[in-house]
Motif scaffolding. Sequence first.
Motif, PDB file in Angstrom:
ATOM      1  N   LYS A 100      40.685  52.054  54.601  1.00 44.35           N
ATOM      2  CA  LYS A 100      40.189  53.001  55.599  1.00 44.35           C
ATOM      3  C   LYS A 100      38.769  52.642  56.031  1.00 44.35           C
ATOM      4  O   LYS A 100      38.427  52.731  57.209  1.00 44.35           O
ATOM      5  N   ARG A 101      37.940  52.225  55.067  1.00 36.84           N
ATOM      6  CA  ARG A 101      36.577  51.803  55.407  1.00 36.84           C
ATOM      7  C   ARG A 101      36.612  50.580  56.325  1.00 36.84           C
ATOM      8  O   ARG A 101      35.869  50.495  57.304  1.00 36.84           O
ATOM      9  N   GLY A 117      31.086  42.841  37.884  1.00 31.46           N
ATOM     10  CA  GLY A 117      31.889  41.646  38.083  1.00 31.46           C
ATOM     11  C   GLY A 117      33.379  41.915  38.138  1.00 31.46           C
ATOM     12  O   GLY A 117      34.187  40.981  38.117  1.00 31.46           O
ATOM     13  N   ARG A 118      33.758  43.191  38.212  1.00 30.91           N
ATOM     14  CA  ARG A 118      35.180  43.512  38.302  1.00 30.91           C
ATOM     15  C   ARG A 118      35.655  43.362  39.750  1.00 30.91           C
ATOM     16  O   ARG A 118      34.936  43.713  40.684  1.00 30.91           O
ATOM     17  N   ARG A 119      36.871  42.873  39.898  1.00 34.36           N
ATOM     18  CA  ARG A 119      37.430  42.553  41.218  1.00 34.36           C
ATOM     19  C   ARG A 119      38.840  43.103  41.348  1.00 34.36           C
ATOM     20  O   ARG A 119      39.649  42.979  40.433  1.00 34.36           O
ATOM     21  N   LEU A 120      39.117  43.691  42.506  1.00 32.91           N
ATOM     22  CA  LEU A 120      40.461  44.143  42.819  1.00 32.91           C
ATOM     23  C   LEU A 120      41.030  43.253  43.908  1.00 32.91           C
ATOM     24  O   LEU A 120      40.444  43.146  44.994  1.00 32.91           O
ATOM     25  N   GLY A 121      42.139  42.582  43.627  1.00 33.87           N
ATOM     26  CA  GLY A 121      42.773  41.723  44.613  1.00 33.87           C
ATOM     27  C   GLY A 121      43.807  42.482  45.424  1.00 33.87           C
ATOM     28  O   GLY A 121      43.840  43.716  45.429  1.00 33.87           O
ATOM     29  N   HIS A 122      44.684  41.727  46.076  1.00 31.70           N
ATOM     30  CA  HIS A 122      45.716  42.340  46.917  1.00 31.70           C
ATOM     31  C   HIS A 122      46.978  42.691  46.129  1.00 31.70           C
ATOM     32  O   HIS A 122      47.940  43.190  46.706  1.00 31.70           O
ATOM     33  N   GLY A 123      46.984  42.407  44.840  1.00 36.31           N
ATOM     34  CA  GLY A 123      48.096  42.837  44.010  1.00 36.31           C
ATOM     35  C   GLY A 123      49.064  41.753  43.598  1.00 36.31           C
ATOM     36  O   GLY A 123      49.997  42.011  42.826  1.00 36.31           O
ATOM     37  N   LYS A 124      48.864  40.525  44.060  1.00 37.13           N
ATOM     38  CA  LYS A 124      49.773  39.435  43.705  1.00 37.13           C
ATOM     39  C   LYS A 124      49.345  38.700  42.439  1.00 37.13           C
ATOM     40  O   LYS A 124      50.146  37.988  41.832  1.00 37.13           O
ATOM     41  N   LEU A 143      36.942  21.847  38.831  1.00 35.23           N
ATOM     42  CA  LEU A 143      36.110  22.574  39.781  1.00 35.23           C
ATOM     43  C   LEU A 143      34.822  23.021  39.108  1.00 35.23           C
ATOM     44  O   LEU A 143      34.807  23.340  37.926  1.00 35.23           O
ATOM     45  N   ASP A 144      33.751  23.075  39.882  1.00 33.83           N
ATOM     46  CA  ASP A 144      32.478  23.599  39.377  1.00 33.83           C
ATOM     47  C   ASP A 144      32.287  25.062  39.748  1.00 33.83           C
ATOM     48  O   ASP A 144      31.641  25.814  39.020  1.00 33.83           O
ATOM     49  N   LEU A 145      32.849  25.472  40.888  1.00 36.61           N
ATOM     50  CA  LEU A 145      32.605  26.826  41.390  1.00 36.61           C
ATOM     51  C   LEU A 145      33.771  27.258  42.263  1.00 36.61           C
ATOM     52  O   LEU A 145      34.366  26.434  42.986  1.00 36.61           O
ATOM     53  N   ILE A 146      34.110  28.537  42.204  1.00 34.12           N
ATOM     54  CA  ILE A 146      35.161  29.108  43.045  1.00 34.12           C
ATOM     55  C   ILE A 146      34.597  30.302  43.807  1.00 34.12           C
ATOM     56  O   ILE A 146      34.048  31.229  43.208  1.00 34.12           O
ATOM     57  N   VAL A 147      34.744  30.287  45.132  1.00 33.69           N
ATOM     58  CA  VAL A 147      34.402  31.441  45.969  1.00 33.69           C
ATOM     59  C   VAL A 147      35.685  32.241  46.169  1.00 33.69           C
ATOM     60  O   VAL A 147      36.662  31.736  46.731  1.00 33.69           O
ATOM     61  N   MET A 148      35.677  33.488  45.699  1.00 34.68           N
ATOM     62  CA  MET A 148      36.900  34.279  45.650  1.00 34.68           C
ATOM     63  C   MET A 148      36.861  35.500  46.568  1.00 34.68           C
ATOM     64  O   MET A 148      35.834  36.146  46.703  1.00 34.68           O
ATOM     65  N   PRO A 149      38.005  35.820  47.174  1.00 38.57           N
ATOM     66  CA  PRO A 149      38.119  37.024  47.986  1.00 38.57           C
ATOM     67  C   PRO A 149      38.501  38.215  47.124  1.00 38.57           C
ATOM     68  O   PRO A 149      38.698  38.084  45.913  1.00 38.57           O
ATOM     69  N   GLY A 150      38.648  39.358  47.738  1.00 37.54           N
ATOM     70  CA  GLY A 150      39.102  40.541  47.019  1.00 37.54           C
ATOM     71  C   GLY A 150      39.129  41.731  47.950  1.00 37.54           C
ATOM     72  O   GLY A 150      38.627  41.678  49.080  1.00 37.54           O
ATOM     73  N   VAL A 151      39.716  42.800  47.478  1.00 41.50           N
ATOM     74  CA  VAL A 151      39.729  44.059  48.232  1.00 41.50           C
ATOM     75  C   VAL A 151      38.509  44.886  47.886  1.00 41.50           C
ATOM     76  O   VAL A 151      37.863  45.481  48.750  1.00 41.50           O
ATOM     77  N   GLU A 205      45.390  53.369  44.972  1.00 43.08           N
ATOM     78  CA  GLU A 205      44.523  54.351  45.609  1.00 43.08           C
ATOM     79  C   GLU A 205      43.220  53.718  46.097  1.00 43.08           C
ATOM     80  O   GLU A 205      42.740  54.033  47.190  1.00 43.08           O
ATOM     81  N   LEU A 206      42.660  52.817  45.292  1.00 38.23           N
ATOM     82  CA  LEU A 206      41.423  52.156  45.700  1.00 38.23           C
ATOM     83  C   LEU A 206      41.672  51.230  46.888  1.00 38.23           C
ATOM     84  O   LEU A 206      40.859  51.176  47.822  1.00 38.23           O
ATOM     85  N   ARG A 207      42.780  50.512  46.888  1.00 43.91           N
ATOM     86  CA  ARG A 207      43.092  49.650  48.027  1.00 43.91           C
ATOM     87  C   ARG A 207      43.202  50.473  49.311  1.00 43.91           C
ATOM     88  O   ARG A 207      42.710  50.061  50.372  1.00 43.91           O
ATOM     89  N   ALA A 208      43.841  51.634  49.213  1.00 40.17           N
ATOM     90  CA  ALA A 208      44.000  52.490  50.389  1.00 40.17           C
ATOM     91  C   ALA A 208      42.650  53.015  50.874  1.00 40.17           C
ATOM     92  O   ALA A 208      42.389  53.071  52.082  1.00 40.17           O
TER      93      ALA A 208
END
Length: 240
Positions: free
Chosen positions: A31-32, A174-181, A160-168, A24-27
């Motif tokens: 839309k945004r 600090g909570r993150r929602l990914g694409h589900g994989k 690694l020292d640092l990771i730049v991460m994507p998300g939905v 539901e949050l991904r959907a």
Amino acid sequence: MTVTTLMIIRRMSTDETLRCAKRELRAAVAKRLDALDAESVREQSRVALALLTSLPEYRQARRISIYLSMPSGEVDTTAMVQNALEQGKRVFIPFTHKAMPTPTQGEDQKPSIMDMVSLDSLEDYQGLRRNNWGIPTPTKKSLETRENCINEVRAGKAGLDLIVMPGVAFDGGGRRLGHGKGYYDYFLRRYSEEAGGEVPFTVGVALKEQFLDPPANVPVGDKDWPLDAVIVGDGIVVRR
């Protein structure tokens, strides 16, 4: 009905509730993003770059991972890659491939997993071909000459020292929602196991349309890794 059976049923019910909340949050976020124009993404990406390069963790990092962005719907990381290379940092990028089955993984077995492999130069980046998602991706053949950070950590070398991460979607905790994989969560678990419990500093980068204002939270489970910081394209940096 046994106690064990009841526990399994309750866990299945909880897992399904979590999956529904994430869908539901991904959907809602999709839309945004559909209403977002390209100029707004460019401006927010410029702000995100300025915020990232101002972080002391970024300035001190010598070996960093940066996701390579899709053509739309997320912060463009092209300038981040360029800045990191110009600063002399060793840059790693995601590469997804089929997982080799192992008898010890059990229910955690993934059909495909993500590794972080080295990017040699800006010319190397510009020569990458885009996959079905429009994401620049190294070829399998090129992996023969690219450094794999998991293998390096396993061999007792620098990680690694640092990771730049994507998300939905992201929130202030600090909570993150990914694409589900589950690619990043599983990568961090594997990295932690190889590095004796250590993990790099994790930074999520979000368009303002992807960031949830309080009291809204991203629904997460026990396998979802929290981020150390979130950078938002409207000029906000939040730390966990």
